[in-house]
Write a protein that holds these residues in place. Structure first.
Motif, mmCIF file in Angstrom:
data_model
loop_
_atom_site.group_PDB
_atom_site.id
_atom_site.type_symbol
_atom_site.label_atom_id
_atom_site.label_comp_id
_atom_site.label_asym_id
_atom_site.label_seq_id
_atom_site.Cartn_x
_atom_site.Cartn_y
_atom_site.Cartn_z
ATOM 1 N N CYS A 1 3.197 -10.733 8.928
ATOM 2 C CA CYS A 1 1.813 -10.590 8.492
ATOM 3 C C CYS A 1 1.077 -9.752 9.522
ATOM 4 C CB CYS A 1 1.169 -11.971 8.346
ATOM 5 S SG CYS A 1 -0.409 -11.860 7.508
ATOM 6 N N ALA A 2 0.767 -8.519 9.144
ATOM 7 C CA ALA A 2 0.120 -7.602 10.089
ATOM 8 C C ALA A 2 -0.530 -6.473 9.310
ATOM 9 C CB ALA A 2 1.164 -7.024 11.051
ATOM 10 N N ASP A 3 -1.446 -5.791 9.982
ATOM 11 C CA ASP A 3 -2.073 -4.613 9.391
ATOM 12 C C ASP A 3 -1.154 -3.409 9.630
ATOM 13 O OD1 ASP A 3 -5.279 -3.758 8.734
ATOM 14 O OD2 ASP A 3 -3.840 -2.178 9.242
ATOM 15 N N MET A 4 -0.992 -2.602 8.617
ATOM 16 C CA MET A 4 -0.044 -1.499 8.756
ATOM 17 C C MET A 4 -0.529 -0.381 9.680
ATOM 18 S SD MET A 4 -0.044 0.424 5.125
ATOM 19 C CE MET A 4 -1.390 0.409 3.996
ATOM 20 N N THR A 5 -1.766 -0.471 10.145
ATOM 21 C CA THR A 5 -2.233 0.552 11.088
ATOM 22 C C THR A 5 -1.886 0.217 12.540
ATOM 23 O OG1 THR A 5 -4.389 -0.510 11.209
ATOM 24 C CG2 THR A 5 -4.161 1.314 9.659
ATOM 25 N N PRO B 1 6.169 1.805 -1.139
ATOM 26 C CA PRO B 1 6.085 2.104 -2.571
ATOM 27 C C PRO B 1 4.664 2.385 -3.071
ATOM 28 C CG PRO B 1 7.364 0.095 -2.172
ATOM 29 C CD PRO B 1 6.648 0.443 -0.885
ATOM 30 N N LEU B 2 4.612 2.994 -4.226
ATOM 31 C CA LEU B 2 3.405 3.025 -5.073
ATOM 32 C C LEU B 2 2.146 3.544 -4.379
ATOM 33 C CD1 LEU B 2 3.794 -0.404 -6.954
ATOM 34 C CD2 LEU B 2 4.625 1.850 -7.631
ATOM 35 N N SER B 3 2.289 4.560 -3.555
ATOM 36 C CA SER B 3 1.113 5.185 -2.916
ATOM 37 C C SER B 3 0.305 4.225 -2.047
ATOM 38 C CB SER B 3 0.185 5.842 -3.952
ATOM 39 O OG SER B 3 0.529 7.200 -4.144
ATOM 40 N N ASN C 1 10.149 -3.142 -14.935
ATOM 41 C CA ASN C 1 11.492 -3.051 -14.374
ATOM 42 C C ASN C 1 11.480 -2.077 -13.190
ATOM 43 O OD1 ASN C 1 14.146 -2.528 -13.781
ATOM 44 N ND2 ASN C 1 14.815 -2.744 -15.905
ATOM 45 N N ARG C 2 11.678 -2.624 -11.997
ATOM 46 C CA ARG C 2 11.578 -1.791 -10.784
ATOM 47 C C ARG C 2 12.973 -1.325 -10.320
ATOM 48 N NH1 ARG C 2 6.525 -3.191 -8.118
ATOM 49 N NH2 ARG C 2 6.929 -1.367 -6.852
ATOM 50 N N ASP C 3 13.971 -1.398 -11.205
ATOM 51 C CA ASP C 3 15.338 -1.048 -10.799
ATOM 52 C C ASP C 3 15.477 0.426 -10.414
ATOM 53 O OD1 ASP C 3 16.148 -3.614 -11.276
ATOM 54 O OD2 ASP C 3 17.141 -3.179 -13.188
ATOM 55 N N GLY D 1 3.501 -2.871 3.169
ATOM 56 C CA GLY D 1 2.677 -3.351 2.054
ATOM 57 C C GLY D 1 3.567 -3.995 1.005
ATOM 58 N N VAL D 2 4.359 -4.976 1.414
ATOM 59 C CA VAL D 2 5.447 -5.479 0.561
ATOM 60 C C VAL D 2 4.939 -6.271 -0.641
ATOM 61 C CG1 VAL D 2 5.806 -7.653 1.830
ATOM 62 C CG2 VAL D 2 7.738 -6.572 0.664
ATOM 63 N N GLY D 3 3.735 -6.835 -0.556
ATOM 64 C CA GLY D 3 3.209 -7.599 -1.688
ATOM 65 C C GLY D 3 4.155 -8.730 -2.058
HETATM 66 C C1 LIG Z 1 -0.028 -1.743 -4.474
HETATM 67 S S1 LIG Z 1 0.498 -3.164 -3.533
HETATM 68 C C2 LIG Z 1 2.241 -2.792 -3.380
HETATM 69 C C3 LIG Z 1 3.100 -4.023 -3.260
HETATM 70 C C4 LIG Z 1 4.602 -3.800 -3.283
HETATM 71 N N1 LIG Z 1 5.003 -2.849 -2.275
HETATM 72 C C5 LIG Z 1 5.091 -3.341 -4.628
HETATM 73 O O1 LIG Z 1 5.734 -2.294 -4.680
HETATM 74 O O2 LIG Z 1 4.866 -4.020 -5.636
HETATM 75 C C6 LIG Z 1 -0.157 -2.879 -1.927
HETATM 76 C C7 LIG Z 1 0.091 -4.001 -0.899
HETATM 77 O O3 LIG Z 1 -0.388 -3.529 0.370
HETATM 78 C C8 LIG Z 1 -1.027 -4.592 1.051
HETATM 79 N N2 LIG Z 1 -1.982 -3.999 2.012
HETATM 80 C C9 LIG Z 1 -3.181 -3.445 1.758
HETATM 81 N N3 LIG Z 1 -3.753 -2.997 2.889
HETATM 82 C C10 LIG Z 1 -2.876 -3.285 3.891
HETATM 83 C C11 LIG Z 1 -2.890 -3.074 5.303
HETATM 84 N N4 LIG Z 1 -3.924 -2.468 5.895
HETATM 85 N N5 LIG Z 1 -1.835 -3.486 6.032
HETATM 86 C C12 LIG Z 1 -0.774 -4.110 5.432
HETATM 87 N N6 LIG Z 1 -0.708 -4.331 4.099
HETATM 88 C C13 LIG Z 1 -1.737 -3.926 3.341
HETATM 89 C C14 LIG Z 1 -1.669 -5.416 -0.044
HETATM 90 O O4 LIG Z 1 -1.909 -6.754 0.386
HETATM 91 C C15 LIG Z 1 -0.637 -5.303 -1.180
HETATM 92 O O5 LIG Z 1 0.262 -6.391 -1.149
#
Ligand SMILES: C[S@@+](CC[C@H](N)C(=O)[O-])C[C@H]1O[C@@H](n2cnc3c(N)ncnc32)[C@H](O)[C@@H]1O
Length: 264
Positions: free
Chosen positions: A94-98, A112-114, A22-24, A49-51
């Protein structure tokens, strides 16, 4: 990505089950924090990193305009389908977060979640912070869920938590290094890399190292730290926007960053 072995991130459904507690409470904190720190309600938020978007979906349901950024297209397709089913609209990038840009400036961002600790070096972390600052409006807020370790601790963290989740006929469990899937419907049994334990592990930070990094970024100042305020009976972390505290030597909390006025 790029490690050859299959990871839980390659299986959005199994990821969604394993992280589907539960992520509420967590989502409620982001909602309250953005309001508390001056983000206009219903404004534009970016999840890094929305997953599969369990938090993003909840925030969209509370009226925020959410964009989810992830490097894995399959995660984003899963999220799009879930949003469609829930009658919610979420933009995906869809992109790299860097290194990324967006067409529209954002009012707030959160991670979220480190997930920030996936970034393996100071350089990667700095370019991430600068990329986020680049898409936030002046005075915008970036909330990071982080767990610090004491700088005196050994370089290797103790094993992260172990847990198991079930949905339908699927059981997904982790011992922090690996993820084990048993899917009764398809008869599938998988052993996957966890990605947050084992190797490569999440990068450890002491709070001082994190603050030094922020100083070097010239992009953000630390506005507040909200330590984990407790846990629910199910073991879910609770954060309280009314209870900021000093940065700890170790422990989990939400760091509220403010985009520096002069950030590029
Ligand atoms: C621990 S999951 C967290 C997902 C979601 N935020 C959640 O709270 O359930 C980390 C996510 O970061 C994404 N990720 C990993 N490296 C990344 C990067 N360099 N750039 C963008 N996203 C990345 C992964 O594909 C994954 O979906």
């Amino acid at each position: 990505m790029g490690h050859g072995k299959q990871s839980i991130y390659d299986y959005p459904l199994y990821y969604d089950i394993l992280f589907g507690w539960n992520r509420d409470a967590e989502s409620g904190f982001y909602d309250a924090a953005f309001r508390h720190y001056g983000v206009p309600p219903g404004g534009r938020l970016l999840e890094i990193g929305v997953g599969t978007g369990q938090v993003a979906l909840r925030l969209a349901g509370r009226g925020w305009q959410v964009t989810g950024l992830d490097v894995r297209p399959d995660m984003l397709s899963f999220l799009k389908a879930a949003a469609g089913q829930a009658g919610l609209s979420i933009r995906t990038v869809c992109a790299d977060m860097t290194g990324f840009t967006l067409k529209q400036p954002q009012d707030g961002a959160y991670c979220p979640l480190s997930t920030f600790r996936i970034l393996e070096s100071d350089e990667a972390a700095l370019s991430h912070l600068r990329a986020v600052a680049g898409v936030l409006r002046g005075g915008g807020v970036y909330v990071l869920d982080l767990a610090f370790r004491a700088e005196t601790e050994a370089a290797h963290e103790p094993p992260a938590e172990q847990w198991a989740m079930r949905r339908g006929g699927v059981e997904v469990r982790t011992d922090a290094e690996k993820v084990y899937v048993e899917d009764a419907a398809s008869g599938r049994r998988l052993t996957l890399e966890a990605g947050w334990g084992g190797s490569p592990a999440l990068r450890p930070y002491g709070s001082r190292a994190f603050v030094n990094l922020l100083d070097r970024s010239d992009a953000f100042t630390l506005e507040a730290w909200h330590p984990e305020a407790g846990r629910s009976r199910e073991g879910i972390s609770i954060f309280d926007v009314q209870r900021p505290g000093p940065l700890p030597m170790a422990g989990r909390g939400m760091a509220v960053l403010r985009r520096a006025a002069g950030a590029a």
